[in-house]
Enzyme design. Sequence first.
Site, PDB file in Angstrom:
ATOM      1  N   CYS A  69      -1.025  12.116 -12.370  1.00  0.00           N
ATOM      2  CA  CYS A  69      -2.078  11.760 -11.406  1.00  0.00           C
ATOM      3  C   CYS A  69      -2.487  12.944 -10.542  1.00  0.00           C
ATOM      4  O   CYS A  69      -3.393  12.826  -9.716  1.00  0.00           O
ATOM      5  CB  CYS A  69      -1.611  10.599 -10.537  1.00  0.00           C
ATOM      6  SG  CYS A  69      -1.145   9.165 -11.515  1.00  0.00           S
ATOM      7  N   HIS A  92      -5.705  10.314  -4.368  1.00  0.00           N
ATOM      8  CA  HIS A  92      -5.503   9.649  -5.656  1.00  0.00           C
ATOM      9  C   HIS A  92      -5.551   8.137  -5.424  1.00  0.00           C
ATOM     10  O   HIS A  92      -4.920   7.622  -4.497  1.00  0.00           O
ATOM     11  CB  HIS A  92      -4.163  10.083  -6.246  1.00  0.00           C
ATOM     12  CG  HIS A  92      -3.737   9.256  -7.411  1.00  0.00           C
ATOM     13  ND1 HIS A  92      -4.590   8.951  -8.441  1.00  0.00           N
ATOM     14  CD2 HIS A  92      -2.548   8.658  -7.700  1.00  0.00           C
ATOM     15  CE1 HIS A  92      -3.942   8.197  -9.315  1.00  0.00           C
ATOM     16  NE2 HIS A  92      -2.707   8.005  -8.888  1.00  0.00           N
ATOM     17  N   ASN A 114      -5.819   2.214 -10.857  1.00  0.00           N
ATOM     18  CA  ASN A 114      -5.275   3.568 -10.906  1.00  0.00           C
ATOM     19  C   ASN A 114      -5.611   4.168 -12.268  1.00  0.00           C
ATOM     20  O   ASN A 114      -5.077   3.733 -13.284  1.00  0.00           O
ATOM     21  CB  ASN A 114      -3.756   3.494 -10.692  1.00  0.00           C
ATOM     22  CG  ASN A 114      -3.076   4.850 -10.765  1.00  0.00           C
ATOM     23  OD1 ASN A 114      -3.656   5.836 -11.228  1.00  0.00           O
ATOM     24  ND2 ASN A 114      -1.829   4.891 -10.325  1.00  0.00           N
TER      25      ASN A 114
HETATM   26  C1  LIG Z   1       4.181  -1.752  -7.333  1.00  0.00           C
HETATM   27  C2  LIG Z   1       4.150  -2.202  -5.889  1.00  0.00           C
HETATM   28  C3  LIG Z   1       2.780  -2.709  -5.512  1.00  0.00           C
HETATM   29  C4  LIG Z   1       5.171  -3.313  -5.701  1.00  0.00           C
HETATM   30  O1  LIG Z   1       5.196  -3.701  -4.340  1.00  0.00           O
HETATM   31  P1  LIG Z   1       6.587  -3.831  -3.570  1.00  0.00           P
HETATM   32  O2  LIG Z   1       6.277  -4.321  -2.249  1.00  0.00           O
HETATM   33  O3  LIG Z   1       7.307  -2.528  -3.682  1.00  0.00           O
HETATM   34  O4  LIG Z   1       7.284  -4.934  -4.442  1.00  0.00           O
HETATM   35  P2  LIG Z   1       8.829  -5.069  -4.774  1.00  0.00           P
HETATM   36  O5  LIG Z   1       9.071  -4.552  -6.141  1.00  0.00           O
HETATM   37  O6  LIG Z   1       9.662  -4.547  -3.655  1.00  0.00           O
HETATM   38  O7  LIG Z   1       8.946  -6.619  -4.770  1.00  0.00           O
HETATM   39  C5  LIG Z   1       8.739  -7.390  -3.572  1.00  0.00           C
HETATM   40  C6  LIG Z   1       8.705  -8.842  -3.940  1.00  0.00           C
HETATM   41  O8  LIG Z   1       7.517  -9.091  -4.700  1.00  0.00           O
HETATM   42  C7  LIG Z   1       7.877  -9.635  -5.979  1.00  0.00           C
HETATM   43  N1  LIG Z   1       6.965  -9.061  -6.955  1.00  0.00           N
HETATM   44  C8  LIG Z   1       7.094  -7.908  -7.640  1.00  0.00           C
HETATM   45  N2  LIG Z   1       6.042  -7.734  -8.439  1.00  0.00           N
HETATM   46  C9  LIG Z   1       5.251  -8.795  -8.264  1.00  0.00           C
HETATM   47  C10 LIG Z   1       4.018  -9.180  -8.801  1.00  0.00           C
HETATM   48  N3  LIG Z   1       3.361  -8.430  -9.693  1.00  0.00           N
HETATM   49  N4  LIG Z   1       3.478 -10.348  -8.377  1.00  0.00           N
HETATM   50  C11 LIG Z   1       4.092 -11.107  -7.467  1.00  0.00           C
HETATM   51  N5  LIG Z   1       5.270 -10.813  -6.929  1.00  0.00           N
HETATM   52  C12 LIG Z   1       5.838  -9.644  -7.310  1.00  0.00           C
HETATM   53  C13 LIG Z   1       9.296  -9.245  -6.210  1.00  0.00           C
HETATM   54  O9  LIG Z   1       9.936 -10.151  -7.054  1.00  0.00           O
HETATM   55  C14 LIG Z   1       9.855  -9.296  -4.812  1.00  0.00           C
HETATM   56  O10 LIG Z   1      10.136 -10.633  -4.477  1.00  0.00           O
HETATM   57  P3  LIG Z   1      11.391 -11.001  -3.549  1.00  0.00           P
HETATM   58  O11 LIG Z   1      11.113 -10.355  -2.233  1.00  0.00           O
HETATM   59  O12 LIG Z   1      11.358 -12.482  -3.514  1.00  0.00           O
HETATM   60  O13 LIG Z   1      12.587 -10.427  -4.242  1.00  0.00           O
HETATM   61  C15 LIG Z   1       4.524  -1.036  -4.938  1.00  0.00           C
HETATM   62  O14 LIG Z   1       5.870  -0.692  -5.084  1.00  0.00           O
HETATM   63  C16 LIG Z   1       3.705   0.160  -5.153  1.00  0.00           C
HETATM   64  O15 LIG Z   1       2.523   0.147  -4.913  1.00  0.00           O
HETATM   65  N6  LIG Z   1       4.328   1.310  -5.565  1.00  0.00           N
HETATM   66  C17 LIG Z   1       3.615   2.506  -5.816  1.00  0.00           C
HETATM   67  C18 LIG Z   1       2.892   2.339  -7.090  1.00  0.00           C
HETATM   68  C19 LIG Z   1       2.013   3.476  -7.409  1.00  0.00           C
HETATM   69  O16 LIG Z   1       1.080   3.735  -6.708  1.00  0.00           O
HETATM   70  N7  LIG Z   1       2.314   4.156  -8.496  1.00  0.00           N
HETATM   71  C20 LIG Z   1       1.535   5.162  -9.026  1.00  0.00           C
HETATM   72  C21 LIG Z   1       1.730   6.428  -8.283  1.00  0.00           C
HETATM   73  S1  LIG Z   1       0.854   7.659  -9.104  1.00  0.00           S
END
Ligand SMILES: CC(C)(COP(=O)(O)OP(=O)(O)OC[C@H]1O[C@@H](n2cnc3c(N)ncnc32)[C@H](O)[C@@H]1OP(=O)(O)O)[C@@H](O)C(=O)NCCC(=O)NCCS
Length: 332
Positions: A122, A257, A288
């Site tokens: 990215c 990004h 993304n």
């Molecule tokens: C992917 C992302 C949106 C997930 O959000 P998060 O807040 O970290 O989510 P988590 O994995 O900690 O999960 C939090 C809760 O949501 C749930 N969850 C995870 N994915 C889910 C989805 N797609 N839909 C609904 N619930 C979801 C989990 O089970 C968890 O539930 P719990 O609290 O009951 O255990 C976030 O981590 C993110 O944006 N990361 C960066 C991604 C990115 O930009 N990557 C590219 C960089 S170049």
Amino acid sequence: MSKIKPSKGAPYARILGVGGYRPTRVVPNEVILETIDSSDEWIRSRSGIETRHWASDEETVAAMSIEASGKAIADAGISAEQIGGVIVSTVSHFKQTPAVATEIAHKLGTDKAAAFDISAGCAGFGYGLTLAKGMVVEGSAEYVLVIGVERLSDLTDLEDRATAFLFGDGAGAVVVGPSKEPAIGPTVWGSEGDKSETIKQTVAWDQYDSSTDKFPAITQEGQAVFRWAVFEMAKVAKEALDVAGITADELDVFIPHQANERIIDSMVKTLKLPESVTVARDVRTTGNTSAASIPLAMERLLATGEAKSGDTALVIGFGAGLVYAATVVTLP
Ligand SMILES: CC(C)(COP(=O)(O)OP(=O)(O)OC[C@H]1O[C@@H](n2cnc3c(N)ncnc32)[C@H](O)[C@@H]1OP(=O)(O)O)[C@@H](O)C(=O)NCCC(=O)NCCS
């Protein structure tokens, strides 16, 4: 004493034109919900994403690049024969060799332009832009095309809750050429290979067994990537402003990004960007698109009139590697 003559490049380089291509198919969150247990509300609130584009079989990496590049070349007011370099940044062109850049350079009608692909996730656009600036200033090309292009839908596991909703397809391109004044600032870039496991391909191509394995896809440790982006990338962005001699108050546009709108919001806050700064939020309707995300967002801001030619913009890319690149540019 060396007998080699010094190179004769331009005093400075600038972005002269930008173009984008978004695949025809628009994919709303409802389609993602067919394969993961989630909700439209969750996806919107956690990522900002409402829709993304997915490419058809005909919308190949080369085809999308040629569309975006044609627009960038027209926008720059030059002809394809004047282009001396074509740099394609992508992680989703599935043929190792030859570089897809050579096909694009040929089909665009360049005059045997130097052409090569780079893989910088990215941050790929910023890496390509930095190389292009060097080529123009060093004199090995007068005009260089920098393309960021991805078909991430090919590398998305639609059953993976952490990534299924994130990725999209598209191509963005810019023409970099000579300038009488500085218009692309020094790049603050780097890599943190100790974190390479946080975003990666699930299975290497040479270890992939189609009879037992799912097709290789991009997987990530969402929270670790999120924290890194929020804490470390704001520092890199600030450094890019400092080395360009620009204060947050002097900035017109911020084009980070397009990974996740919450990361964007957090960076805006940490950098204390004033309300007057236009912030790219193309992620909402594009998702993304990795290397394509910054030029696509740039093209949209200019097309909608939210940003204008001559504006000072901070661009920062970050992702798989982990790698990053930030610089201040004058918009075309
Ligand atoms: C992917 C992302 C949106 C997930 O959000 P998060 O807040 O970290 O989510 P988590 O994995 O900690 O999960 C939090 C809760 O949501 C749930 N969850 C995870 N994915 C889910 C989805 N797609 N839909 C609904 N619930 C979801 C989990 O089970 C968890 O539930 P719990 O609290 O009951 O255990 C976030 O981590 C993110 O944006 N990361 C960066 C991604 C990115 O930009 N990557 C590219 C960089 S170049």
